[in-house]
Design a protein around this motif. Structure first.
Motif, short mmCIF file in Angstrom:
data_model
loop_
_atom_site.label_atom_id
_atom_site.label_comp_id
_atom_site.label_asym_id
_atom_site.label_seq_id
_atom_site.Cartn_x
_atom_site.Cartn_y
_atom_site.Cartn_z
N GLY A 92 38.94 78.65 46.80
CA GLY A 92 39.91 77.92 46.00
C GLY A 92 41.19 77.80 46.79
O GLY A 92 41.34 78.36 47.87
N ILE A 93 42.15 77.07 46.26
CA ILE A 93 43.41 76.86 46.97
C ILE A 93 44.36 78.00 46.68
O ILE A 93 44.53 78.42 45.55
CB ILE A 93 44.04 75.52 46.57
CG1 ILE A 93 43.21 74.40 47.18
CG2 ILE A 93 45.47 75.41 47.01
CD1 ILE A 93 43.76 73.03 46.96
N THR A 94 44.96 78.51 47.72
CA THR A 94 46.03 79.49 47.58
C THR A 94 47.30 78.87 48.11
O THR A 94 47.29 77.78 48.67
CB THR A 94 45.71 80.77 48.37
OG1 THR A 94 45.55 80.43 49.74
CG2 THR A 94 44.43 81.41 47.85
N PHE A 95 48.42 79.57 47.98
CA PHE A 95 49.65 79.02 48.54
C PHE A 95 50.24 79.98 49.56
O PHE A 95 49.88 81.16 49.60
CB PHE A 95 50.66 78.67 47.44
CG PHE A 95 50.89 79.73 46.41
CD1 PHE A 95 51.96 80.60 46.52
CD2 PHE A 95 50.06 79.84 45.30
CE1 PHE A 95 52.18 81.57 45.56
CE2 PHE A 95 50.27 80.80 44.34
CZ PHE A 95 51.34 81.68 44.47
N SER A 96 51.11 79.49 50.40
CA SER A 96 51.60 80.26 51.53
C SER A 96 52.36 81.49 51.08
O SER A 96 52.87 81.57 49.96
CB SER A 96 52.52 79.38 52.39
OG SER A 96 53.77 79.23 51.76
N GLU A 97 52.45 82.47 51.97
CA GLU A 97 53.15 83.71 51.64
C GLU A 97 54.63 83.47 51.41
O GLU A 97 55.29 84.25 50.73
CB GLU A 97 52.95 84.73 52.77
CG GLU A 97 51.51 85.24 52.87
CD GLU A 97 51.36 86.30 53.93
OE1 GLU A 97 52.39 86.68 54.53
OE2 GLU A 97 50.23 86.75 54.16
N ALA A 98 55.18 82.41 51.99
CA ALA A 98 56.60 82.10 51.81
C ALA A 98 56.88 81.64 50.38
O ALA A 98 58.01 81.73 49.91
CB ALA A 98 57.04 81.04 52.80
N GLN A 99 55.86 81.16 49.71
CA GLN A 99 56.02 80.67 48.34
C GLN A 99 55.68 81.77 47.34
O GLN A 99 54.67 82.44 47.46
CB GLN A 99 55.10 79.47 48.09
CG GLN A 99 55.40 78.25 48.93
CD GLN A 99 54.33 77.21 48.80
OE1 GLN A 99 53.99 76.53 49.76
NE2 GLN A 99 53.77 77.06 47.61
N LYS A 100 56.53 81.91 46.35
CA LYS A 100 56.27 82.89 45.29
C LYS A 100 55.49 82.28 44.14
O LYS A 100 54.88 82.99 43.35
CB LYS A 100 57.59 83.47 44.79
CG LYS A 100 58.34 84.31 45.84
CD LYS A 100 59.63 84.86 45.28
CE LYS A 100 60.30 85.82 46.27
NZ LYS A 100 60.76 85.15 47.49
N VAL A 101 55.55 80.96 44.01
CA VAL A 101 54.75 80.22 43.03
C VAL A 101 54.23 78.96 43.71
O VAL A 101 54.83 78.49 44.67
CB VAL A 101 55.58 79.84 41.77
CG1 VAL A 101 56.07 81.08 41.04
CG2 VAL A 101 56.75 78.93 42.14
N PRO A 102 53.14 78.39 43.21
CA PRO A 102 52.62 77.17 43.85
C PRO A 102 53.41 75.92 43.54
O PRO A 102 53.40 74.96 44.31
CB PRO A 102 51.19 77.07 43.30
CG PRO A 102 51.20 77.85 42.03
CD PRO A 102 52.21 78.94 42.22
N GLY A 103 54.10 75.88 42.37
CA GLY A 103 54.84 74.67 42.02
C GLY A 103 55.86 74.93 40.93
O GLY A 103 55.80 75.94 40.22
N ILE A 104 56.83 74.00 40.81
CA ILE A 104 57.81 74.03 39.72
C ILE A 104 57.83 72.66 39.06
O ILE A 104 58.09 71.65 39.71
CB ILE A 104 59.23 74.36 40.22
CG1 ILE A 104 59.27 75.70 40.95
CG2 ILE A 104 60.20 74.40 39.04
CD1 ILE A 104 60.65 76.06 41.48
N TYR A 105 57.57 72.65 37.76
CA TYR A 105 57.57 71.42 36.98
C TYR A 105 58.78 71.46 36.05
O TYR A 105 58.90 72.36 35.21
CB TYR A 105 56.24 71.27 36.22
CG TYR A 105 55.08 71.18 37.19
CD1 TYR A 105 54.68 69.95 37.70
CD2 TYR A 105 54.45 72.33 37.66
CE1 TYR A 105 53.65 69.87 38.62
CE2 TYR A 105 53.42 72.26 38.59
CZ TYR A 105 53.02 71.02 39.07
OH TYR A 105 52.01 70.94 40.01
N VAL A 106 59.70 70.52 36.24
CA VAL A 106 61.01 70.57 35.61
C VAL A 106 61.13 69.50 34.52
O VAL A 106 60.81 68.33 34.74
CB VAL A 106 62.13 70.37 36.65
CG1 VAL A 106 63.50 70.52 36.00
CG2 VAL A 106 61.97 71.34 37.81
N PHE A 107 61.64 69.92 33.37
CA PHE A 107 61.85 69.03 32.23
C PHE A 107 63.26 69.28 31.69
O PHE A 107 63.74 70.41 31.70
CB PHE A 107 60.83 69.32 31.12
CG PHE A 107 59.40 69.22 31.54
CD1 PHE A 107 58.66 68.08 31.27
CD2 PHE A 107 58.78 70.28 32.20
CE1 PHE A 107 57.33 67.98 31.67
CE2 PHE A 107 57.46 70.19 32.60
CZ PHE A 107 56.73 69.04 32.33
N GLY A 108 63.91 68.21 31.22
CA GLY A 108 65.21 68.46 30.62
C GLY A 108 66.20 67.33 30.76
O GLY A 108 65.85 66.15 30.81
#
Length: 364
Positions: free
Chosen positions: A24-40
């Motif tokens: 499966g897909i993992t994310f780099s060690e530099a990233q603490k989360v795979p993505g940020i989805y922003v609403f507002g």
């Protein structure tokens, strides 16, 4: 500006170029989360309002004067906003505005994996709030569920998409415009009923995001809106408008109760609620402790300026010591304030975050 957002998108795509697929897909060690989805609303809008006709737009000087390219970007700030600083904290590029990428969907198949921002200046929880000026929260959620979610599934497959989204942050800053709208028009509905309608609507919106993969939510409560320069200007003494602040507190209490209920209904949902009201109240009461010397007057659009009731314009005067000001314009915090807020949101004491700060939320 198009050049800037193209580079942001390229960075996002390159960030995932070296991701290695095994089971499966993992994310780099530099990233603490795979993505940020922003609403507002405008507090987190990184430029969506630049892509449709609206008066609620800030793509002109002096906005962006302290941004890396020293040009306006659609942010309601002299520089970076909380969405930028939060992305830096987790090792991601800033989530680009959704409307900047929609025209590229069929041509270039852009990646939404590292996140996307749907936030729109002047937006509200309720569809009736500034409906001709902004992308409502309802429509923002619809963009995510009908477009972005499908693209993520197409790129990763259904199972891995849910895994990816469950580890991502869903960052939501909304509600201030609804409260200000109520204060301006003095509708017949009682404040308690109005706030209840906000909370009920937001709960349904959060449930929609949950049903489309969202599991980790960062929600900011309303700040003390009665203390923004626009509201202070209504008092000769420049004191805060307490009736407006009372509405903010009422909304915050409702939001906290609703999140508690949501957690009992949806067991695998987790959230961090940031107490914006008390944090900003502390900044206002003890400004020197945070490096501020001016907390009542905006840097751009001063109290004696003809533009005080408007956003910072090309013709507005602006201060030279922007890092000393809590507010950039009559509505919005300065870059310096946004940086301090994100430090508290991410790793600050639980005095302001409930039940976790973001660093702890990510670790769950």
């Amino acid at each position: 500006m198009a050049y800037y957002y193209t580079n942001v998108l390229s960075a996002a795509v390159l960030g995932f170029f070296f991701l290695f697929v095994v089971s499966g897909i993992t994310f780099s060690e530099a990233q603490k989360v795979p993505g940020i989805y922003v609403f507002g609303d405008s507090l987190v809008d990184v430029g969506n309002n630049n892509y449709f006709p609206t008066l609620a737009r800030v793509n002109y000087p002096h906005n962006g004067i302290d941004f890396p390219n020293h040009k306006p970007t659609g942010r309601y700030s002299n520089g970076k906003i909380t969405a930028d600083f939060l992305a830096e904290k987790v090792g991601l590029p800033t989530s680009p505005p959704y409307l900047s990428l929609t025209s590229m969907l069929k041509k270039n198949n852009p990646s939404f994996l590292s996140g996307i921002s749907f936030a729109s200046g002047a937006a509200g929880i309720l569809d009736t709030t500034n409906k001709d000026l902004a992308i409502s929260m309802t429509k923002q959620v619809k963009y995510y569920t009908t477009s972005v979610y499908g693209e993520v599934v197409q790129q990763l497959g259904a199972s891995e998409a849910l895994n990816h989204l469950s580890k991502s942050l869903f960052y939501i800053v909304i509600g201030s415009n609804d409260i200000m709208k109520y204060d301006r028009i003095h509708i017949k509905q009682q404040p308690e009923e109005f706030v209840d309608s906000m909370i009920l609507t937001l709960k349904q919106q959060l449930k929609q995001l949950y049903h489309y993969g969202g599991r980790k939510f960062l929600l900011a409560g309303s700040g003390p809106i009665g203390c923004i320069p626009l509201q202070r200007h209504k008092n000769k003494t420049l004191e805060c408008k307490q009736d407006v602040n009372s509405a903010c507190l009422m909304y915050n209490e409702g939001l906290k109760s609703m999140l508690h209920e949501l957690k009992s209904e949806l067991k695998d949902i987790n959230y961090s609620y940031f107490d914006t009201y008390n944090f900003f109240s502390n900044l206002i009461q003890k400004p020197a402790s945070y490096g501020f010397s001016e907390v009542k007057v905006a840097c751009c659009g001063l109290v004696d300026d003809i533009d005080v009731k408007h956003l910072c314009r090309r013709t507005s005067s602006y201060c030279s010591n922007r890092s000393d000001h809590l507010f950039w314009d009559p509505y919005h915090p300065s870059e310096a304030a946004s940086r301090i807020v994100v430090d508290a949101v991410f790793e600050g004491p639980l005095q302001y975050s409930f039940p976790f700060n973001v660093e702890q939320l990510i670790a769950l």
